[in-house]
Write a protein that holds these residues in place. Structure first.
Motif, PDB file in Angstrom:
ATOM      1  N   GLU A  44       0.878  -1.116  -0.115  1.00 29.98           N
ATOM      2  CA  GLU A  44      -0.113   0.022   0.006  1.00 29.98           C
ATOM      3  C   GLU A  44       0.856   1.201   0.208  1.00 29.98           C
ATOM      4  OE1 GLU A  44      -2.561   1.456   3.481  1.00 29.98           O
ATOM      5  OE2 GLU A  44      -4.079   0.264   2.083  1.00 29.98           O
ATOM      6  N   GLN A  45       1.951   1.363   1.045  1.00 31.58           N
ATOM      7  CA  GLN A  45       2.877   2.536   0.875  1.00 31.58           C
ATOM      8  C   GLN A  45       3.594   2.567  -0.412  1.00 31.58           C
ATOM      9  OE1 GLN A  45       5.939   2.374   3.865  1.00 31.58           O
ATOM     10  NE2 GLN A  45       5.886   4.747   3.846  1.00 31.58           N
ATOM     11  N   GLY A  46       3.905   1.372  -1.061  1.00 30.07           N
ATOM     12  CA  GLY A  46       4.901   1.438  -2.105  1.00 30.07           C
ATOM     13  C   GLY A  46       3.786   2.178  -3.382  1.00 30.07           C
ATOM     14  N   LEU A  47       2.702   1.525  -3.425  1.00 34.43           N
ATOM     15  CA  LEU A  47       1.939   2.030  -4.455  1.00 34.43           C
ATOM     16  C   LEU A  47       1.511   3.579  -4.327  1.00 34.43           C
ATOM     17  CD1 LEU A  47       0.301   1.303  -7.117  1.00 34.43           C
ATOM     18  CD2 LEU A  47      -1.751   0.599  -5.424  1.00 34.43           C
ATOM     19  N   ALA A  48       1.296   3.915  -2.957  1.00 36.42           N
ATOM     20  CA  ALA A  48       0.848   5.462  -2.598  1.00 36.42           C
ATOM     21  C   ALA A  48       2.271   6.179  -3.154  1.00 36.42           C
ATOM     22  CB  ALA A  48       0.680   5.432  -1.196  1.00 36.42           C
ATOM     23  N   LYS A  49       3.331   5.714  -2.872  1.00 34.40           N
ATOM     24  CA  LYS A  49       4.651   6.245  -3.216  1.00 34.40           C
ATOM     25  C   LYS A  49       4.658   6.566  -4.795  1.00 34.40           C
ATOM     26  CE  LYS A  49       9.670   6.088  -2.578  1.00 34.40           C
ATOM     27  NZ  LYS A  49      10.631   5.471  -2.131  1.00 34.40           N
ATOM     28  N   LEU A  50       4.370   5.553  -5.305  1.00 30.81           N
ATOM     29  CA  LEU A  50       4.454   5.781  -6.723  1.00 30.81           C
ATOM     30  C   LEU A  50       3.422   6.651  -7.335  1.00 30.81           C
ATOM     31  CD1 LEU A  50       5.509   4.692  -9.744  1.00 30.81           C
ATOM     32  CD2 LEU A  50       3.824   2.832  -9.503  1.00 30.81           C
TER      33      LEU A  50
ATOM     34  N   ARG B 194       2.498  17.921 -11.374  1.00 31.46           N
ATOM     35  CA  ARG B 194       2.195  19.252 -10.491  1.00 31.46           C
ATOM     36  C   ARG B 194       3.567  20.133 -10.853  1.00 31.46           C
ATOM     37  NH1 ARG B 194       4.026  22.495  -7.037  1.00 31.46           N
ATOM     38  NH2 ARG B 194       5.618  21.168  -6.336  1.00 31.46           N
ATOM     39  N   GLN B 195       4.662  19.870 -10.694  1.00 33.72           N
ATOM     40  CA  GLN B 195       5.686  20.381 -11.095  1.00 33.72           C
ATOM     41  C   GLN B 195       5.766  20.787 -12.556  1.00 33.72           C
ATOM     42  OE1 GLN B 195       9.137  18.527  -9.832  1.00 33.72           O
ATOM     43  NE2 GLN B 195       8.764  18.101  -7.867  1.00 33.72           N
ATOM     44  N   LEU B 196       5.445  20.135 -13.365  1.00 33.35           N
ATOM     45  CA  LEU B 196       5.332  20.340 -14.840  1.00 33.35           C
ATOM     46  C   LEU B 196       4.224  21.509 -15.065  1.00 33.35           C
ATOM     47  CD1 LEU B 196       5.668  16.733 -16.503  1.00 33.35           C
ATOM     48  CD2 LEU B 196       7.381  18.523 -16.387  1.00 33.35           C
ATOM     49  N   LEU B 197       2.961  21.339 -14.422  1.00 38.01           N
ATOM     50  CA  LEU B 197       1.979  22.582 -14.486  1.00 38.01           C
ATOM     51  C   LEU B 197       2.583  23.704 -13.890  1.00 38.01           C
ATOM     52  CD1 LEU B 197      -1.036  20.346 -13.199  1.00 38.01           C
ATOM     53  CD2 LEU B 197      -0.688  21.366 -15.541  1.00 38.01           C
ATOM     54  N   GLU B 198       3.268  23.773 -12.939  1.00 39.82           N
ATOM     55  CA  GLU B 198       3.968  25.074 -12.168  1.00 39.82           C
ATOM     56  C   GLU B 198       4.692  25.671 -13.390  1.00 39.82           C
ATOM     57  OE1 GLU B 198       6.940  25.203  -8.615  1.00 39.82           O
ATOM     58  OE2 GLU B 198       4.799  25.198  -8.005  1.00 39.82           O
ATOM     59  N   ARG B 199       5.839  24.992 -13.820  1.00 37.51           N
ATOM     60  CA  ARG B 199       6.458  25.312 -14.882  1.00 37.51           C
ATOM     61  C   ARG B 199       5.948  26.001 -15.962  1.00 37.51           C
ATOM     62  NH1 ARG B 199      10.877  20.230 -14.824  1.00 37.51           N
ATOM     63  NH2 ARG B 199      11.691  20.625 -12.586  1.00 37.51           N
TER      64      ARG B 199
ATOM     65  N   ALA C 234       0.464  12.233   1.487  1.00 37.21           N
ATOM     66  CA  ALA C 234       1.715  11.537   1.455  1.00 37.21           C
ATOM     67  C   ALA C 234       1.886  11.146   3.372  1.00 37.21           C
ATOM     68  CB  ALA C 234       2.752  12.268   1.194  1.00 37.21           C
ATOM     69  N   ALA C 235       1.441  12.254   3.994  1.00 36.06           N
ATOM     70  CA  ALA C 235       1.564  11.940   5.522  1.00 36.06           C
ATOM     71  C   ALA C 235       0.614  10.775   6.000  1.00 36.06           C
ATOM     72  CB  ALA C 235       1.110  13.286   5.861  1.00 36.06           C
ATOM     73  N   GLN C 236      -0.414  10.639   5.243  1.00 38.73           N
ATOM     74  CA  GLN C 236      -1.295   9.679   5.429  1.00 38.73           C
ATOM     75  C   GLN C 236      -0.740   8.108   5.523  1.00 38.73           C
ATOM     76  OE1 GLN C 236      -4.952  10.136   3.428  1.00 38.73           O
ATOM     77  NE2 GLN C 236      -5.958  11.486   4.690  1.00 38.73           N
ATOM     78  N   PHE C 237      -0.038   7.951   4.301  1.00 37.80           N
ATOM     79  CA  PHE C 237       1.071   6.781   4.176  1.00 37.80           C
ATOM     80  C   PHE C 237       2.296   6.802   4.635  1.00 37.80           C
ATOM     81  CE2 PHE C 237      -2.241   6.919   0.816  1.00 37.80           C
ATOM     82  CZ  PHE C 237      -2.698   5.680   0.805  1.00 37.80           C
ATOM     83  N   GLY C 238       2.704   7.847   5.622  1.00 36.56           N
ATOM     84  CA  GLY C 238       4.028   7.717   6.324  1.00 36.56           C
ATOM     85  C   GLY C 238       5.092   8.284   5.428  1.00 36.56           C
ATOM     86  N   LEU C 239       4.629   8.925   4.376  1.00 32.90           N
ATOM     87  CA  LEU C 239       5.774   9.284   3.420  1.00 32.90           C
ATOM     88  C   LEU C 239       6.088  11.210   3.683  1.00 32.90           C
ATOM     89  CD1 LEU C 239       4.242   7.900   0.293  1.00 32.90           C
ATOM     90  CD2 LEU C 239       6.054   6.970   1.425  1.00 32.90           C
ATOM     91  N   LYS C 240       7.143  11.247   3.377  1.00 34.70           N
ATOM     92  CA  LYS C 240       7.856  12.723   3.410  1.00 34.70           C
ATOM     93  C   LYS C 240       7.935  13.124   1.897  1.00 34.70           C
ATOM     94  CE  LYS C 240      11.257  10.908   6.307  1.00 34.70           C
ATOM     95  NZ  LYS C 240      11.869   9.896   5.949  1.00 34.70           N
TER      96      LYS C 240
ATOM     97  N   ASN D 105      10.211  12.103  -4.712  1.00 31.60           N
ATOM     98  CA  ASN D 105      10.935  12.242  -5.901  1.00 31.60           C
ATOM     99  C   ASN D 105      11.295  11.015  -6.667  1.00 31.60           C
ATOM    100  OD1 ASN D 105      13.035  13.044  -7.610  1.00 31.60           O
ATOM    101  ND2 ASN D 105      14.404  13.744  -6.230  1.00 31.60           N
ATOM    102  N   LEU D 106      10.976  10.974  -7.925  1.00 30.83           N
ATOM    103  CA  LEU D 106      10.959   9.491  -8.656  1.00 30.83           C
ATOM    104  C   LEU D 106      12.413   9.276  -9.082  1.00 30.83           C
ATOM    105  CD1 LEU D 106       7.623   9.572 -10.678  1.00 30.83           C
ATOM    106  CD2 LEU D 106       8.127   8.448  -8.529  1.00 30.83           C
TER     107      LEU D 106
END
Length: 119
Positions: free
Chosen positions: A42-48, A57-62, A96-102, A107-108
């Motif tokens: 679950e966490q790995g899938l959420a991370k992906l 989001r970063q591409l949209l921002e640029r 991300a916080a819900q899945f314990g991710l920072k 960053n992929l």
């Protein structure tokens, strides 16, 4: 694949070194895999998924910055776009916080997203 035209040996060598660097980066990024054990799937899938959303989001921002600098947006559009991007970033961090991710976990590590070196 296009044939290089009138490149000097030094330019060819620089292009080869750049390709080697990009291949090494892509190979190292490919080594980062999702753990498939029941406890962490679950966490790995959420991370992906969140990583892909963060990339978009970063591409949209640029793109928004380019449009802003190009003068093709009204003040209202700039305000709306800024608020939407901030809300999206906040939501990504909340999820991300819900899945314990920072945030740095999202960053992929895709390496450089640029085209071939300019001549």
């Amino acid at each position: 694949m296009t044939k290089p035209q009138n490149q000097t040996p030094a330019e060819m060598e620089a292009a080869i070194e750049d390709l080697k660097r990009q291949m090494t980066t892509a190979t190292q990024a490919g080594m980062q895999r999702i753990a498939c054990d029941p406890e962490s799937i679950e966490q790995g899938l959420a991370k992906l998924v969140l990583g892909l959303i963060e990339l978009l989001r970063q591409l949209l921002e640029r793109q928004a910055v380019r449009r802003l600098e190009g003068g093709s947006l009204t003040d209202e559009q700039v305000e709306n776009m800024g608020q939407a991007l901030m809300k999206l970033e906040q939501k990504i961090h909340e999820m991300a916080a819900q899945f314990g991710l920072k945030p740095e976990d999202l960053n992929l590590q895709l390496g450089p997203l640029t085209g071939p070196p300019k001549r």
